[in-house]
Motif scaffolding. Structure first.
Motif, PDB file in Angstrom:
ATOM      1  N   GLY A 180       0.736  -1.372   0.161  1.00  0.00           N
ATOM      2  CA  GLY A 180      -0.277   0.519   0.091  1.00  0.00           C
ATOM      3  C   GLY A 180       0.879   1.040   0.466  1.00  0.00           C
ATOM      4  N   HIS A 181       2.141   0.995   0.364  1.00  0.00           N
ATOM      5  CA  HIS A 181       3.007   2.213   0.318  1.00  0.00           C
ATOM      6  C   HIS A 181       3.950   2.685  -1.479  1.00  0.00           C
ATOM      7  CE1 HIS A 181       2.273   4.502   4.171  1.00  0.00           C
ATOM      8  NE2 HIS A 181       1.550   2.282   4.421  1.00  0.00           N
ATOM      9  N   GLY A 182       3.771   1.502  -1.525  1.00  0.00           N
ATOM     10  CA  GLY A 182       5.050   1.571  -2.946  1.00  0.00           C
ATOM     11  C   GLY A 182       6.628   1.767  -2.701  1.00  0.00           C
ATOM     12  N   LEU A 183       7.250   2.326  -2.479  1.00  0.00           N
ATOM     13  CA  LEU A 183       8.506   1.944  -2.730  1.00  0.00           C
ATOM     14  C   LEU A 183       8.897   3.601  -1.358  1.00  0.00           C
ATOM     15  CD1 LEU A 183      10.127   0.694  -5.782  1.00  0.00           C
ATOM     16  CD2 LEU A 183      10.795   0.353  -4.166  1.00  0.00           C
ATOM     17  N   PHE A 215      15.112  -2.572  -0.872  1.00  0.00           N
ATOM     18  CA  PHE A 215      15.678  -2.373  -1.808  1.00  0.00           C
ATOM     19  C   PHE A 215      17.032  -1.231  -1.824  1.00  0.00           C
ATOM     20  CE2 PHE A 215      13.574  -5.228  -4.874  1.00  0.00           C
ATOM     21  CZ  PHE A 215      12.241  -5.230  -3.570  1.00  0.00           C
ATOM     22  N   PHE A 231      17.776  -1.522  -9.685  1.00  0.00           N
ATOM     23  CA  PHE A 231      17.503  -2.023  -8.202  1.00  0.00           C
ATOM     24  C   PHE A 231      17.807  -3.344  -7.743  1.00  0.00           C
ATOM     25  CE2 PHE A 231      13.721   0.354  -6.008  1.00  0.00           C
ATOM     26  CZ  PHE A 231      13.635   1.122  -7.045  1.00  0.00           C
ATOM     27  N   GLY A 232      19.017  -3.580  -6.399  1.00  0.00           N
ATOM     28  CA  GLY A 232      18.743  -4.557  -6.415  1.00  0.00           C
ATOM     29  C   GLY A 232      18.265  -5.885  -6.198  1.00  0.00           C
ATOM     30  N   TYR A 270       8.394   1.766 -13.871  1.00  0.00           N
ATOM     31  CA  TYR A 270       8.561   0.464 -13.548  1.00  0.00           C
ATOM     32  C   TYR A 270       6.884  -0.571 -13.339  1.00  0.00           C
ATOM     33  CZ  TYR A 270      13.134   2.435 -11.873  1.00  0.00           C
ATOM     34  OH  TYR A 270      13.654   3.751 -12.387  1.00  0.00           O
ATOM     35  N   GLN A 299       6.831  -5.153 -11.546  1.00  0.00           N
ATOM     36  CA  GLN A 299       7.487  -5.192 -10.732  1.00  0.00           C
ATOM     37  C   GLN A 299       6.744  -6.969 -10.269  1.00  0.00           C
ATOM     38  OE1 GLN A 299       7.165  -4.436  -6.270  1.00  0.00           O
ATOM     39  NE2 GLN A 299       8.301  -5.426  -5.741  1.00  0.00           N
ATOM     40  N   GLU A 307       9.788 -10.075  -7.219  1.00  0.00           N
ATOM     41  CA  GLU A 307      10.981  -9.777  -7.882  1.00  0.00           C
ATOM     42  C   GLU A 307      11.477  -8.009  -6.591  1.00  0.00           C
ATOM     43  OE1 GLU A 307      10.706 -12.862 -11.080  1.00  0.00           O
ATOM     44  OE2 GLU A 307      10.770 -10.806 -11.536  1.00  0.00           O
ATOM     45  N   ALA A 308      12.284  -7.785  -7.498  1.00  0.00           N
ATOM     46  CA  ALA A 308      12.332  -5.751  -8.238  1.00  0.00           C
ATOM     47  C   ALA A 308      12.468  -5.727  -8.898  1.00  0.00           C
ATOM     48  CB  ALA A 308      14.447  -6.156  -7.851  1.00  0.00           C
ATOM     49  N   PRO A 309      12.088  -3.857  -9.181  1.00  0.00           N
ATOM     50  CA  PRO A 309      10.940  -3.855  -9.537  1.00  0.00           C
ATOM     51  C   PRO A 309      11.940  -3.257 -10.992  1.00  0.00           C
ATOM     52  CG  PRO A 309      11.201  -2.205  -7.778  1.00  0.00           C
ATOM     53  CD  PRO A 309      11.908  -3.787  -7.075  1.00  0.00           C
ATOM     54  N   PHE A 311      12.941  -1.346 -14.694  1.00  0.00           N
ATOM     55  CA  PHE A 311      12.716  -0.025 -15.480  1.00  0.00           C
ATOM     56  C   PHE A 311      12.386  -0.544 -16.815  1.00  0.00           C
ATOM     57  CE2 PHE A 311      12.963   3.920 -17.137  1.00  0.00           C
ATOM     58  CZ  PHE A 311      14.185   3.858 -17.855  1.00  0.00           C
ATOM     59  N   PHE A 351       4.738   0.586 -11.229  1.00  0.00           N
ATOM     60  CA  PHE A 351       4.385   2.124 -10.296  1.00  0.00           C
ATOM     61  C   PHE A 351       5.516   3.483 -10.944  1.00  0.00           C
ATOM     62  CE2 PHE A 351       4.789   0.413  -6.499  1.00  0.00           C
ATOM     63  CZ  PHE A 351       4.321  -0.802  -6.271  1.00  0.00           C
ATOM     64  N   PHE A 410       7.617   8.073  -5.361  1.00  0.00           N
ATOM     65  CA  PHE A 410       7.056   6.557  -6.013  1.00  0.00           C
ATOM     66  C   PHE A 410       5.621   6.345  -5.652  1.00  0.00           C
ATOM     67  CE2 PHE A 410      10.120   4.043  -8.904  1.00  0.00           C
ATOM     68  CZ  PHE A 410      11.686   4.228  -7.690  1.00  0.00           C
ATOM     69  N   ALA A 451       1.765   4.561  -5.172  1.00  0.00           N
ATOM     70  CA  ALA A 451       1.949   3.373  -4.238  1.00  0.00           C
ATOM     71  C   ALA A 451       1.488   2.335  -5.374  1.00  0.00           C
ATOM     72  CB  ALA A 451       0.300   3.785  -3.774  1.00  0.00           C
TER      73      ALA A 451
END
Lengths: 117, 108
Positions: free
Chosen positions: A40-43, A90, A108-109, B34, B36, B40-42, B44, B87, B98, B100
């Protein structure tokens, strides 16, 4: 693949213990970032770095500190972990977009899943 | 300030289209998109740099209206592989804020 690794990938710890997460990059990028991701908060940005020993706070920095003593490593420390810091963390770097306009974006890692009991 | 994305979620059948919107209360200079996948990671997808410009990634394209401070992502003839959370990120001095996220589920 932007050459970013994170360690550990999973960690379970107890409230009140210190925790350090590591982000390692192999391509000499100047900017590095730490985000947390919650439903609900994203990144949300915790801290970022724009060079060795140059760091600044993001929007959710309370309870976290960072250090960058080498270009390739950016460490995130939770001095005394709390249950509200249970999250997926992340790391990201800023680099030129591949195959697109000559500008930068973030890559992103793989993330670290942290559980604080 | 965090951009606002809508809708929060969308369910599609293969071959259907969808639009995801991203709006900001601040002036926008660029919008980054992005995707996701679960666990996994986001990753691009694309960046929009100036008003009215469209970019594409497979059958995923985007537009950016600087005046309205909005960007839209278009999923055309959706495939199962399009499932995930999308995102948008708005840039401010080397930092991204970013939204939500919008969860897209594509069903066969």
């Amino acid at each position: 693949d932007a050459g970013i690794t994170q360690s550990p990938r999973h960690k379970v710890t107890e409230t009140g213990t210190p925790v350090t997460l590591r982000c390692h990059q192999t391509e000499n990028h100047r900017y590095m970032y730490w985000y947390r991701q919650d439903p609900g908060h994203g990144l949300r940005l915790i801290h970022y770095s724009y060079g060795v020993k140059d760091t600044d706070k993001g929007e959710v920095s309370d309870g976290y500190s960072v250090s960058r003593s080498k270009t390739e490593d950016f460490l995130l420390t939770l001095e005394s972990a709390t249950s509200s810091q249970t999250s997926v963390y992340f790391c990201a770097i800023s680099a030129r977009t591949s195959g697109g306009p000559s500008t930068d974006t973030q890559y992103f890692g793989p993330g670290t899943r942290l559980t604080v009991l | 300030q965090q951009p606002v994305q809508s809708p929060q979620a969308v369910i599609l059948r293969e071959g259907e289209d969808a639009v995801i919107n991203c709006s900001s209360s601040k002036a926008l200079y660029s919008v980054h998109w992005y995707r996701q996948k679960h666990g996994e990671a986001p990753v691009f997808l694309m960046i929009l740099l100036k008003g009215g410009e469209q970019k594409g990634h497979d059958k995923i394209s985007a537009s950016f209206n600087e005046k309205k401070q909005q960007s839209s992502l278009y999923l055309t003839a959706s495939q199962l592989s399009y499932s995930g959370t999308y995102f948008c990120g708005t840039e401010d001095d080397y930092k991204l804020s970013f939204g939500a996220g919008t969860t897209v589920t594509v069903r066969a």
